[in-house]
Design an enzyme around this catalytic site. Structure first.
Site, PDB file in Angstrom:
ATOM      1  N   ALA A  23       0.820  -1.227   0.000  1.00 22.10           N
ATOM      2  CA  ALA A  23       0.000   0.000   0.000  1.00 22.10           C
ATOM      3  C   ALA A  23       0.848   1.269   0.000  1.00 22.10           C
ATOM      4  O   ALA A  23       0.417   2.325  -0.456  1.00 22.10           O
ATOM      5  CB  ALA A  23      -0.934  -0.022   1.207  1.00 22.10           C
ATOM      6  N   ARG A  35      -2.019   0.252   7.471  1.00 19.88           N
ATOM      7  CA  ARG A  35      -1.444   0.389   8.817  1.00 19.88           C
ATOM      8  C   ARG A  35      -0.658   1.683   8.864  1.00 19.88           C
ATOM      9  O   ARG A  35      -0.452   2.338   7.867  1.00 19.88           O
ATOM     10  CB  ARG A  35      -0.561  -0.839   9.105  1.00 19.88           C
ATOM     11  CG  ARG A  35      -1.378  -2.147   9.081  1.00 19.88           C
ATOM     12  CD  ARG A  35      -0.526  -3.405   9.035  1.00 19.88           C
ATOM     13  NE  ARG A  35      -1.406  -4.567   8.862  1.00 19.88           N
ATOM     14  CZ  ARG A  35      -1.837  -4.992   7.668  1.00 19.88           C
ATOM     15  NH1 ARG A  35      -1.460  -4.360   6.557  1.00 19.88           N
ATOM     16  NH2 ARG A  35      -2.664  -6.013   7.546  1.00 19.88           N
ATOM     17  N   ASP A 104      -5.712  -2.009  -6.154  1.00 21.82           N
ATOM     18  CA  ASP A 104      -6.200  -0.785  -6.817  1.00 21.82           C
ATOM     19  C   ASP A 104      -5.973  -0.786  -8.325  1.00 21.82           C
ATOM     20  O   ASP A 104      -6.418   0.130  -9.022  1.00 21.82           O
ATOM     21  CB  ASP A 104      -5.538   0.457  -6.180  1.00 21.82           C
ATOM     22  CG  ASP A 104      -4.002   0.330  -6.129  1.00 21.82           C
ATOM     23  OD1 ASP A 104      -3.409   0.730  -5.115  1.00 21.82           O
ATOM     24  OD2 ASP A 104      -3.395  -0.193  -7.096  1.00 21.82           O
ATOM     25  N   HIS A 137      -3.668 -10.218  -4.201  1.00 17.50           N
ATOM     26  CA  HIS A 137      -4.897 -10.098  -3.411  1.00 17.50           C
ATOM     27  C   HIS A 137      -6.092  -9.710  -4.258  1.00 17.50           C
ATOM     28  O   HIS A 137      -7.117  -9.292  -3.736  1.00 17.50           O
ATOM     29  CB  HIS A 137      -4.705  -9.056  -2.284  1.00 17.50           C
ATOM     30  CG  HIS A 137      -3.684  -9.474  -1.276  1.00 17.50           C
ATOM     31  ND1 HIS A 137      -3.245  -8.641  -0.278  1.00 17.50           N
ATOM     32  CD2 HIS A 137      -2.992 -10.627  -1.123  1.00 17.50           C
ATOM     33  CE1 HIS A 137      -2.342  -9.277   0.455  1.00 17.50           C
ATOM     34  NE2 HIS A 137      -2.161 -10.479  -0.047  1.00 17.50           N
ATOM     35  N   CYS A 145     -19.492 -13.209  -9.223  1.00 17.14           N
ATOM     36  CA  CYS A 145     -20.641 -13.961  -8.699  1.00 17.14           C
ATOM     37  C   CYS A 145     -20.159 -15.266  -8.079  1.00 17.14           C
ATOM     38  O   CYS A 145     -19.405 -16.015  -8.693  1.00 17.14           O
ATOM     39  CB  CYS A 145     -21.638 -14.267  -9.823  1.00 17.14           C
ATOM     40  SG  CYS A 145     -22.971 -15.376  -9.288  1.00 17.14           S
ATOM     41  N   CYS A 170     -26.535 -11.486  -8.626  1.00 14.99           N
ATOM     42  CA  CYS A 170     -26.330 -11.695 -10.073  1.00 14.99           C
ATOM     43  C   CYS A 170     -27.650 -12.135 -10.694  1.00 14.99           C
ATOM     44  O   CYS A 170     -28.544 -12.632  -9.990  1.00 14.99           O
ATOM     45  CB  CYS A 170     -25.258 -12.793 -10.212  1.00 14.99           C
ATOM     46  SG  CYS A 170     -24.930 -13.319 -11.886  1.00 14.99           S
ATOM     47  N   ASN A 235      10.935   1.318   2.264  1.00 12.50           N
ATOM     48  CA  ASN A 235       9.766   1.473   3.121  1.00 12.50           C
ATOM     49  C   ASN A 235      10.022   2.549   4.169  1.00 12.50           C
ATOM     50  O   ASN A 235      11.117   2.603   4.752  1.00 12.50           O
ATOM     51  CB  ASN A 235       9.415   0.143   3.821  1.00 12.50           C
ATOM     52  CG  ASN A 235       7.944   0.099   4.198  1.00 12.50           C
ATOM     53  OD1 ASN A 235       7.075   0.191   3.324  1.00 12.50           O
ATOM     54  ND2 ASN A 235       7.670  -0.018   5.491  1.00 12.50           N
TER      55      ASN A 235
HETATM   56  N1  APR Z   1       7.050   5.537   0.509  1.00 16.50           N
HETATM   57  C1  APR Z   1       7.560   4.428   1.108  1.00 16.50           C
HETATM   58  N2  APR Z   1       6.874   3.698   2.039  1.00 16.50           N
HETATM   59  C2  APR Z   1       5.645   4.133   2.383  1.00 16.50           C
HETATM   60  C3  APR Z   1       5.061   5.291   1.804  1.00 16.50           C
HETATM   61  C4  APR Z   1       5.822   5.998   0.835  1.00 16.50           C
HETATM   62  N3  APR Z   1       5.334   7.116   0.231  1.00 16.50           N
HETATM   63  N4  APR Z   1       3.828   5.470   2.378  1.00 16.50           N
HETATM   64  C5  APR Z   1       3.656   4.469   3.260  1.00 16.50           C
HETATM   65  N5  APR Z   1       4.732   3.662   3.269  1.00 16.50           N
HETATM   66  C6  APR Z   1       4.922   2.428   4.041  1.00 16.50           C
HETATM   67  C7  APR Z   1       4.402   2.492   5.458  1.00 16.50           C
HETATM   68  O1  APR Z   1       5.444   2.908   6.328  1.00 16.50           O
HETATM   69  C8  APR Z   1       3.983   1.039   5.727  1.00 16.50           C
HETATM   70  O2  APR Z   1       4.994   0.312   6.406  1.00 16.50           O
HETATM   71  O3  APR Z   1       4.139   1.446   3.400  1.00 16.50           O
HETATM   72  C9  APR Z   1       3.775   0.430   4.341  1.00 16.50           C
HETATM   73  C10 APR Z   1       2.327   0.015   4.082  1.00 16.50           C
HETATM   74  O4  APR Z   1       2.025  -1.042   4.961  1.00 16.50           O
HETATM   75  P1  APR Z   1       0.510  -1.531   5.100  1.00 16.50           P
HETATM   76  O5  APR Z   1      -0.380  -0.358   5.248  1.00 16.50           O
HETATM   77  O6  APR Z   1       0.525  -2.617   6.136  1.00 16.50           O
HETATM   78  O7  APR Z   1       0.166  -2.155   3.675  1.00 16.50           O
HETATM   79  P2  APR Z   1       0.565  -3.580   3.096  1.00 16.50           P
HETATM   80  O8  APR Z   1       1.909  -4.020   3.584  1.00 16.50           O
HETATM   81  O9  APR Z   1       0.374  -3.488   1.638  1.00 16.50           O
HETATM   82  O10 APR Z   1      -0.583  -4.526   3.722  1.00 16.50           O
HETATM   83  C11 APR Z   1      -0.608  -5.876   3.272  1.00 16.50           C
HETATM   84  O11 APR Z   1      -2.678  -6.242   4.481  1.00 16.50           O
HETATM   85  O12 APR Z   1      -4.787  -5.584   5.110  1.00 16.50           O
HETATM   86  C12 APR Z   1      -4.087  -6.374   4.239  1.00 16.50           C
HETATM   87  O13 APR Z   1      -4.844  -7.051   2.117  1.00 16.50           O
HETATM   88  C13 APR Z   1      -4.331  -5.940   2.814  1.00 16.50           C
HETATM   89  O14 APR Z   1      -2.784  -6.006   0.952  1.00 16.50           O
HETATM   90  C14 APR Z   1      -2.938  -5.585   2.299  1.00 16.50           C
HETATM   91  C15 APR Z   1      -2.033  -6.366   3.227  1.00 16.50           C
END
Ligand code: APR
Length: 266
Positions: A23, A35, A104, A137, A145, A170, A235
């Protein structure tokens, strides 16, 4: 030579470079992360979005899903410089595959790449680039459906649910579900095996914008490292895999990835 130059050199020398993304890669496009500050799971209870709840209480599931969908996708997001840089690395022949946890669809938009479906294994759009985009995911832009398997554009179905059709059904009488992997779902074996074999094959494995706490993504860097890959993490916050990474870049994806792409083509 700094960390980024060393990483670019490793990618240039690699036969197979693979990236897992999360994300944090889409955050600069406006898509909320799950998170961290103001994450989705601070605003919603993830226990309401399990496959078990969908089976037990599809109407209640869809009531909450409408609010979640709107919180996540209520505007037209565009790929950002991080997506574009990874797509360009694919076109350069420097990135074999992107294993994304994001639902997305922005990697597909950026690269015109085929998002290989989690649910039926068929490419979502004709892949036009060297890079495989594996949507681990699924993709929130679609619903499916549960009876006939019919896949549809999700927005109109979400709006039908918002207007009171709970759950949206559906024509065949089956119930629509988001075309994503819900908590409690198993990833389709084909997708899981493909992701694991790409991690094993990789010489360089990048983990970008993910907290690396949800399986199977959480284990892929370790799997790659176990077969000799150089692991690099981009990250903003620490991850459980930092200790096995040769390079950890605590920087914004939109700052690092374009520079990385330029260095891999220098
Ligand atoms: N640049 C670098 N890192 C970033 C940035 C950015 N601009 N913005 C946010 N982050 C980092 C945050 O510090 C965080 O550690 O991206 C990480 C996102 O972590 P999560 O929100 O946990 O997302 P993700 O790891 O994709 O979650 C995995 O959890 O809820 C489920 O299915 C959902 O696919 C998701 C999975």
């Amino acid at each position: 030579m700094d960390d980024l130059e060393r990483l670019a050199g490793a990618i240039r020398r690699a036969d197979t470079a693979v990236a897992v993304t999360g994300a944090g890669l889409s955050a600069p496009s406006g898509v909320p992360t799950f998170r961290g500050d103001d994450g989705i799971w601070d605003r919603f209870d993830e226990r309401q979005f399990t496959s078990d709840r969908f089976r037990r209480d599809p109407a209640g599931f869809w009531t909450d899903r409408v609010a979640l969908h709107r919180a996540m996708f209520d505007e037209e997001y565009e790929p950002n410089a991080g997506h574009e840089a990874l797509a360009a690395m694919g076109w350069d022949g420097n990135l074999e595959a992107i294993l994304t946890q994001n639902t997305d669809g922005l990697h597909g938009d950026a690269a015109g790449a085929g998002g290989e479906r989690t649910n039926d294994g068929e490419p979502d759009v004709a892949a036009e680039t060297e890079t495989t985009v594996l949507e681990l995911h699924g993709n929130s832009r679609w619903v499916r459906c549960t009876d006939c398997g019919n896949r549809r554009d999700g927005d109109p179905i979400v709006e039908r649910a918002a207007a009171g059709e709970l759950p949206p059904t559906c024509e065949c009488g089956g119930v629509f579900r988001p075309d994503v992997v819900l908590f409690g779902d198993r990833l389709p074996d084909a997708v899981l095996q493909r992701a694991r074999s790409l991690a094993r094959e990789s010489d360089v494995f990048l983990a970008i914008g993910s907290s690396l706490v949800v399986e199977p993504a959480a284990s892929l860097p370790r799997l790659a490292a176990s077969t000799g890959a150089t692991v690099a993490i981009v990250n903003l916050e620490p991850t459980p895999c930092d200790g096995i990474a040769e390079t950890v870049l605590r920087e914004d994806v939109t700052a690092v990835l374009p520079r990385l792409r330029d260095l891999t083509t220098a």
